[in-house]
Design an enzyme around this catalytic site. Sequence first.
Site, mmCIF file in Angstrom:
data_model
loop_
_atom_site.group_PDB
_atom_site.id
_atom_site.type_symbol
_atom_site.label_atom_id
_atom_site.label_comp_id
_atom_site.label_asym_id
_atom_site.label_seq_id
_atom_site.Cartn_x
_atom_site.Cartn_y
_atom_site.Cartn_z
ATOM 1 N N HIS A 57 31.211 43.632 40.513
ATOM 2 C CA HIS A 57 32.629 42.847 40.440
ATOM 3 C C HIS A 57 32.513 41.708 39.820
ATOM 4 C CE1 HIS A 57 33.512 45.271 44.221
ATOM 5 N NE2 HIS A 57 34.430 45.787 43.534
ATOM 6 N N VAL A 61 26.851 47.707 36.711
ATOM 7 C CA VAL A 61 25.816 47.122 37.092
ATOM 8 C C VAL A 61 25.153 47.755 38.402
ATOM 9 C CG1 VAL A 61 25.222 44.768 38.391
ATOM 10 C CG2 VAL A 61 26.946 44.804 36.891
ATOM 11 N N SER A 82 28.245 49.454 44.366
ATOM 12 C CA SER A 82 29.388 50.064 45.164
ATOM 13 C C SER A 82 29.624 49.102 46.111
ATOM 14 C CB SER A 82 29.333 51.410 45.095
ATOM 15 O OG SER A 82 30.501 51.965 45.804
ATOM 16 N N SER A 83 30.890 49.183 46.614
ATOM 17 C CA SER A 83 31.344 48.625 48.005
ATOM 18 C C SER A 83 31.041 49.577 49.033
ATOM 19 C CB SER A 83 32.852 48.301 48.107
ATOM 20 O OG SER A 83 33.156 47.155 47.034
HETATM 21 P P1 AMP Z 1 36.654 48.389 43.402
HETATM 22 O O1 AMP Z 1 36.667 47.238 44.208
HETATM 23 O O2 AMP Z 1 35.677 49.465 43.824
HETATM 24 O O3 AMP Z 1 38.139 49.126 43.063
HETATM 25 O O4 AMP Z 1 36.388 47.967 41.923
HETATM 26 C C1 AMP Z 1 36.732 46.928 41.129
HETATM 27 C C2 AMP Z 1 36.568 47.208 39.777
HETATM 28 O O5 AMP Z 1 35.082 46.663 39.860
HETATM 29 C C3 AMP Z 1 36.888 48.636 39.102
HETATM 30 O O6 AMP Z 1 37.132 48.161 37.710
HETATM 31 C C4 AMP Z 1 35.318 49.018 39.222
HETATM 32 O O7 AMP Z 1 35.097 49.984 37.991
HETATM 33 C C5 AMP Z 1 34.381 48.024 38.771
HETATM 34 N N1 AMP Z 1 33.084 48.131 39.546
HETATM 35 C C6 AMP Z 1 32.830 48.527 40.757
HETATM 36 N N2 AMP Z 1 31.365 48.494 40.848
HETATM 37 C C7 AMP Z 1 30.998 48.189 39.754
HETATM 38 C C8 AMP Z 1 29.529 48.167 38.884
HETATM 39 N N3 AMP Z 1 28.528 48.738 39.822
HETATM 40 N N4 AMP Z 1 29.403 47.662 38.060
HETATM 41 C C9 AMP Z 1 30.524 47.358 37.113
HETATM 42 N N5 AMP Z 1 31.918 47.592 37.439
HETATM 43 C C10 AMP Z 1 31.987 47.939 38.675
#
Ligand code: AMP
Length: 283
Positions: free
Chosen positions: A41, A181, A190-191
């Site tokens: 993020h 990343v 990932s969360s």
């Molecule tokens: P989320 O909180 O999972 O909805 O993710 C929010 C944003 O962060 C989305 O655009 C995801 O694609 C991006 N995102 C989540 N994990 C990663 C990562 N490991 N690398 C790059 N972007 C990420």
Amino acid sequence: MARPPRIMRTLPALHRAVARLRRRNQTIALVPTMGALHQGHLSLVRLARRRAGAVIVSIFVNPAQFAPTEDLASYPRDLDADLAALAGSGADLAWVPATETMYPPGFATRIVPGGPASLGLEDKFRPHFFAGVATVVAKLFLQCRPDIAIFGEKDYQQLKVITTFAADLDLPIKILGAPIVRESDGLAMSSRNAHLSAAERAVAPSLHRALTDCADQIARGARLDRVIEQGRAAIERAGFVLDYLEARNADTLRPIGSARDGPIRLLVAARLGRTRLIDNVAV
Ligand code: AMP
């Protein structure tokens, strides 16, 4: 001392802050997130900082993109940690709406994207997902009025869906993708990784290894269908329950018959215990 973002919790407060930025002719970049922020993020926030005068990070766990059987209740939430992570990241505003702010009683509208949202990848396993995403992203766009919005390639199909949706509706917003990343062992951040047990965490990087093995073999000229078949078997042997492993055209996400139909993107979703992981790589 790192400057923390200003926290907006109501629409009037957000609208006043956005109007102030607009009056100052600031370009605005929006980074939509569901919180439980990690370096993935924050890389989006840094990219936003480089591209715009002001950066808004939204933090909202969007019920509309979870099916009743999914992990909405247990989705990781830690707003204090998120705000601490955003201090010094370059974010100016954190938009943290309550669920009732986003979906007040009587809310009845849903945006149903087509095209890349119905190609038999995430949509096949999470049929409600992209309508939930498109609806909340449309609201975030109208609330924050960004010039630029940044999405991670981690959710590769989602990036394509939002890009198409923004183009189809003539939204005056540039959609930018940002690279995935990873942890040092290759696991995509990932969360949801927080839900992995120690044993599952040890197995989890084999998903990315399987993807890169497949990509290497395809690049060396091996037959696409054989490579994918072997990749699927390797992922299942490692202990995952596979939803899909697919080779698709990287631009259209349509199925391809051979490497000639590329550029190729390999996309995977698989479950490890109760945690569902997704990942993708370019060939
Ligand atoms: P989320 O909180 O999972 O909805 O993710 C929010 C944003 O962060 C989305 O655009 C995801 O694609 C991006 N995102 C989540 N994990 C990663 C990562 N490991 N690398 C790059 N972007 C990420």
